[in-house]
Scaffold this motif. Structure first.
Motif, PDB file in Angstrom:
ATOM      1  N   LEU A 110      -6.219  -1.535  -5.180  1.00 36.96           N
ATOM      2  CA  LEU A 110      -6.536  -0.113  -4.550  1.00 36.96           C
ATOM      3  C   LEU A 110      -5.366   0.824  -5.212  1.00 36.96           C
ATOM      4  O   LEU A 110      -6.055   1.778  -5.213  1.00 36.96           O
ATOM      5  CB  LEU A 110      -5.819  -0.596  -3.207  1.00 36.96           C
ATOM      6  CG  LEU A 110      -6.451  -1.229  -1.592  1.00 36.96           C
ATOM      7  CD1 LEU A 110      -5.372  -1.727  -0.531  1.00 36.96           C
ATOM      8  CD2 LEU A 110      -7.547   0.577  -1.307  1.00 36.96           C
ATOM      9  N   ILE A 111      -4.553   0.475  -6.038  1.00 36.49           N
ATOM     10  CA  ILE A 111      -3.026   0.829  -6.624  1.00 36.49           C
ATOM     11  C   ILE A 111      -4.545   0.952  -8.142  1.00 36.49           C
ATOM     12  O   ILE A 111      -4.296   2.026  -8.498  1.00 36.49           O
ATOM     13  CB  ILE A 111      -2.477   0.166  -6.856  1.00 36.49           C
ATOM     14  CG1 ILE A 111      -1.004  -0.905  -5.701  1.00 36.49           C
ATOM     15  CG2 ILE A 111      -1.150   0.574  -7.856  1.00 36.49           C
ATOM     16  CD1 ILE A 111      -0.929  -2.204  -6.133  1.00 36.49           C
ATOM     17  N   ARG A 153      -0.976   9.253  -4.509  1.00 36.07           N
ATOM     18  CA  ARG A 153      -1.099  10.280  -4.031  1.00 36.07           C
ATOM     19  C   ARG A 153      -0.383  11.338  -3.596  1.00 36.07           C
ATOM     20  O   ARG A 153      -0.802  12.323  -4.111  1.00 36.07           O
ATOM     21  CB  ARG A 153      -1.605   9.550  -2.415  1.00 36.07           C
ATOM     22  CG  ARG A 153      -2.730  10.994  -2.564  1.00 36.07           C
ATOM     23  CD  ARG A 153      -4.134  10.421  -1.575  1.00 36.07           C
ATOM     24  NE  ARG A 153      -4.850   9.636  -2.157  1.00 36.07           N
ATOM     25  CZ  ARG A 153      -5.749   8.765  -1.711  1.00 36.07           C
ATOM     26  NH1 ARG A 153      -6.197   8.905  -0.331  1.00 36.07           N
ATOM     27  NH2 ARG A 153      -7.064   7.799  -2.479  1.00 36.07           N
ATOM     28  N   THR A 169      -4.955  -5.775  -2.576  1.00 38.07           N
ATOM     29  CA  THR A 169      -3.791  -4.924  -3.221  1.00 38.07           C
ATOM     30  C   THR A 169      -3.993  -3.838  -4.902  1.00 38.07           C
ATOM     31  O   THR A 169      -3.965  -2.804  -4.603  1.00 38.07           O
ATOM     32  CB  THR A 169      -2.323  -4.618  -2.748  1.00 38.07           C
ATOM     33  OG1 THR A 169      -2.989  -5.491  -1.392  1.00 38.07           O
ATOM     34  CG2 THR A 169      -1.589  -3.575  -2.356  1.00 38.07           C
ATOM     35  N   VAL A 210       0.294   2.858  -3.546  1.00 39.98           N
ATOM     36  CA  VAL A 210      -0.896   4.185  -3.467  1.00 39.98           C
ATOM     37  C   VAL A 210      -0.603   5.605  -2.846  1.00 39.98           C
ATOM     38  O   VAL A 210      -0.920   5.839  -3.674  1.00 39.98           O
ATOM     39  CB  VAL A 210      -2.791   3.659  -1.728  1.00 39.98           C
ATOM     40  CG1 VAL A 210      -3.421   4.275  -2.671  1.00 39.98           C
ATOM     41  CG2 VAL A 210      -2.322   1.927  -2.782  1.00 39.98           C
ATOM     42  N   GLU A 219       0.849  -1.435   0.539  1.00 37.24           N
ATOM     43  CA  GLU A 219      -0.251   0.144  -0.496  1.00 37.24           C
ATOM     44  C   GLU A 219       0.705   1.451  -0.059  1.00 37.24           C
ATOM     45  O   GLU A 219      -0.037   2.498   0.185  1.00 37.24           O
ATOM     46  CB  GLU A 219      -0.621  -0.083   0.668  1.00 37.24           C
ATOM     47  CG  GLU A 219      -1.919  -0.338   0.924  1.00 37.24           C
ATOM     48  CD  GLU A 219      -3.250  -1.129   2.416  1.00 37.24           C
ATOM     49  OE1 GLU A 219      -3.274  -0.296   3.081  1.00 37.24           O
ATOM     50  OE2 GLU A 219      -2.978  -2.415   2.709  1.00 37.24           O
ATOM     51  N   GLU A 239      -6.631   4.213  -7.295  1.00 34.67           N
ATOM     52  CA  GLU A 239      -5.736   5.653  -7.239  1.00 34.67           C
ATOM     53  C   GLU A 239      -5.182   5.578  -8.735  1.00 34.67           C
ATOM     54  O   GLU A 239      -5.491   7.141  -8.641  1.00 34.67           O
ATOM     55  CB  GLU A 239      -4.635   5.036  -6.422  1.00 34.67           C
ATOM     56  CG  GLU A 239      -3.802   6.236  -5.824  1.00 34.67           C
ATOM     57  CD  GLU A 239      -4.921   7.442  -4.662  1.00 34.67           C
ATOM     58  OE1 GLU A 239      -4.645   8.719  -4.750  1.00 34.67           O
ATOM     59  OE2 GLU A 239      -5.889   7.014  -3.872  1.00 34.67           O
TER      60      GLU A 239
END
Length: 607
Positions: A373-374, A346, A370, A342, A339, A377
């Motif tokens: 999540l990436i 950001r 995961t 990510v 993470e 983003e």
């Protein structure tokens, strides 16, 4: 009683010795951190000058990857040859191309381990150096296939009289363990979506499926045909020469045979090499060559100009669950994607100076959660600034998942990508328990029962896992369809867990263009409409002083007191912990073909 005392004494001695080692590590790393701190403020820190008639020497040792994990003991390394990342090597070659004081480049890649796509990027960079009018010379006693592939671009390719060239063909081997598991009483409970998702086959089959054999053969043929065609062009020979060299086992003949076929220009003993090179480069065998290495060239690299930036972020390794925070494992030797990526994306989005982002992906996938999540983003980031993916050696399965929603995807012809599919695998060792006379009773508050490696899954749990895997595949194909402007049906037709090489992936619409990291950076700048810009690499630097105090000292002591067998179990356990959950991974170990292509055919004989 004697044995008991011996055991107690041995354990105490082990703890004492381990404590001494940890004590040494503590002060070694502390010294390294202090040394780095002092060096940072030292005005007398020397940078080796690029003087007239310099020669760039590439004699990299070990694996060439995009990032470097780091070594707390590097301060004790007195070797003149050091590891370097692929981006660092490419920068050094760019300096050599532009700097008029650099006369030539010498390749000594005998101890260099490459992957196919990395080798392609390196080879293309060497061709750019040649285009500036500078010569390249390559030498090795024993060439591996990939080292020869890179070296074949040289103006002069030199071998040793008693050397070899490891052009043996490309091979992938798979060991099927179904019979062993049956004997052990272990049943592998597999849940997957994808006809070509062959990663589970060694656990449930006793031979390769037709679908998996098809994709592996096409994969190997693509690598072989592409590389041999490039080598043939550089050496002015027919591609069939390399096929005959492998088929007729000429790789075990003396290098005079390779020379007669046009694969080598000349044969020189290593001890005479520098004199011969001086004669070739400067026309004077007595001239001492001023060799420069990658680290000497980096201070002269031009990152661009202006206040606008193109940010480069590296995503290398298996995709795992977690933030990467907490106690550090001193013995970790491989990069992992978690993470933290990510967070980096950001930060790039919030930095007003960064006008575009290049994400360099070198991953065979991993944890589906995961990966999602990436991906999310990146989708958020590209609303504000262009995001371009640069695919390295692998961007498959989860690696493709995180790439799919970028504005543009740049891949290498030898990048392994695709593998759009998902699987889960849970062992059932009840048969082993029965063989050992062990019986397990379960008390539970739910009808689903226990999800255990020593019990079969209940029908309800098994069907739920399969639904979860199917839902993950549906989400995967949906993400790809959205990112690539395709229908979900079209994605499924080229998905099903099948891997593709970069060139074919471009034809199928999974990739936009061919090229390396430099191509991706230029494309990102074009999308952001930048005329002047600087390239900034968003790399997490190792603060060894912080690492020092974050070490799990209890685990370090325990590690040093382990037997070899216990260490193997520990490493296996760590790997399984990192890879827990539903996975988006390729159908086979994608490093196997690279390992084979880095082997030499040197024979050790006794006289």
């Amino acid at each position: 009683m004697k044995n008991f005392i011996k055991m107690v004494f041995g354990s105490c001695l082990g703890v004492i010795l381990a404590s001494v080692v940890v004590f040494f590590i503590f002060f070694a790393m502390l010294g390294s951190a202090i040394s780095g701190f002092v060096d940072g403020f030292s005005k007398d820190k020397k940078v080796k000058k690029v003087s007239t008639e310099s020669v760039l020497l590439l004699d990299i040792e070990g694996n060439v990857s995009d990032t470097y994990v780091g070594d707390p003991f590097e301060m004790f390394n007195t070797s003149t040859t050091k590891t370097a990342t692929l981006p660092q090597i490419l920068k050094a070659l760019e300096v050599a191309r532009e700097n008029p004081k650099v006369e030539a480049v010498v390749l000594k890649l005998e101890r260099t381990n490459l992957s196919f796509a990395s080798a392609k990027e390196l080879r293309d960079a060497l061709k750019r150096v040649q285009s500036s009018g500078k010569s390249i010379y390559a030498y090795s006693d024993h060439y591996s296939f990939l080292n020869y592939y890179v070296s074949s671009v040289a103006d002069v390719v030199i071998g040793g009289p008693e050397g070899s060239i490891g052009i043996t063909g490309l091979t992938l081997n798979t060991v099927f363990g179904k019979g062993l598991f049956q004997k052990l009483g272990v049943e592998m409970q597999v849940f997957k979506v994808g006809t070509f998702k062959g990663a589970v086959e060694p656990f449930i089959l006793d031979k390769m499926s037709d679908a998996n054999r098809l994709q592996l053969q096409e994969f190997l043929d693509g690598l072989w045909n592409g590389t041999t065609a490039e080598m043939a062009e550089s050496r002015s020979v027919e591609p069939s020469v390399f096929q005959e060299y492998a088929d007729e086992v000429k790789f075990l003949d003396k290098t005079e045979v390779a020379q007669s076929l046009g694969l080598l220009d000349t044969l020189i003993y290593r001890i005479d090499l520098d004199k011969e090179l001086a004669g070739m480069i400067f026309g004077d065998t007595d001239q001492k060559i001023n060799y420069l290495r990658v680290s000497d060239m980096l201070p002269y690299y031009d990152n661009g100009s202006g206040s606008d930036k193109v940010g480069v972020i590296y995503a290398e390794g298996n995709i795992v669950v977690g933030t990467g925070e907490g106690k550090k494992d001193l013995f970790a030797t491989q990069s992992m994607i978690n993470e933290k990526l990510v967070k980096q994306l950001r930060e790039a989005g919030e930095n007003d100076d960064i006008k575009a982002v290049v994400l360099r992906v070198n991953s065979g996938g991993g944890a589906a959660t995961t990966s999602e999540l990436i991906c999310q983003e990146i989708t958020r980031l590209k609303k504000h600034k262009p995001v371009v993916i640069s695919m390295g050696d692998y961007a498959a399965s989860g690696g493709y998942y995180i790439s799919s929603n970028a504005d543009k995807i740049v891949a290498n012809p030898y990048t392994l990508t695709g593998s759009i599919g998902i699987f889960a695998m849970i062992p059932n060792a009840k048969g082993t328990m029965d063989k050992l006379g062990l019986k397990q009773e379960v008390v539970s508050t739910s009808t689903a029962g226990d999800i255990s490696a020593t019990l079969p899954l209940s029908p309800a749990v098994a069907s739920s896992i399969q639904r979860s895997v199917e839902r993950g595949y549906d989400e995967f194909t949906q993400r790809v369809a959205e990112g690539r402007g395709m229908t979900q049906t079209a994605v499924d037709s080229i998905g099903q867990g099948r891997v593709w090489l970069g060139r074919k992936a471009q034809q199928l619409g999974l990739v936009d263009m061919m090229g390396g990291l430099d191509t991706a950076i230029q494309e990102a700048a074009r999308l952001a409409e930048l005329d002047e810009y600087r390239v900034t690499e968003m790399i997490e630097t190792k603060d060894w002083l912080k690492v020092l105090f974050d070490i799990d000292t209890q685990m370090a002591v325990k590690y040093f007191t382990m037997t070899n067998e216990e260490r193997l179990v520990y490493k296996t356990q760590r790997y399984l912990e990192q890879m827990s959950g539903i996975k988006a991974m390729p159908p086979f170990d994608i490093t196997m073909v690279n390992d084979a292509a880095n082997q030499t055919t040197q024979l050790v004989t006794t006289m």
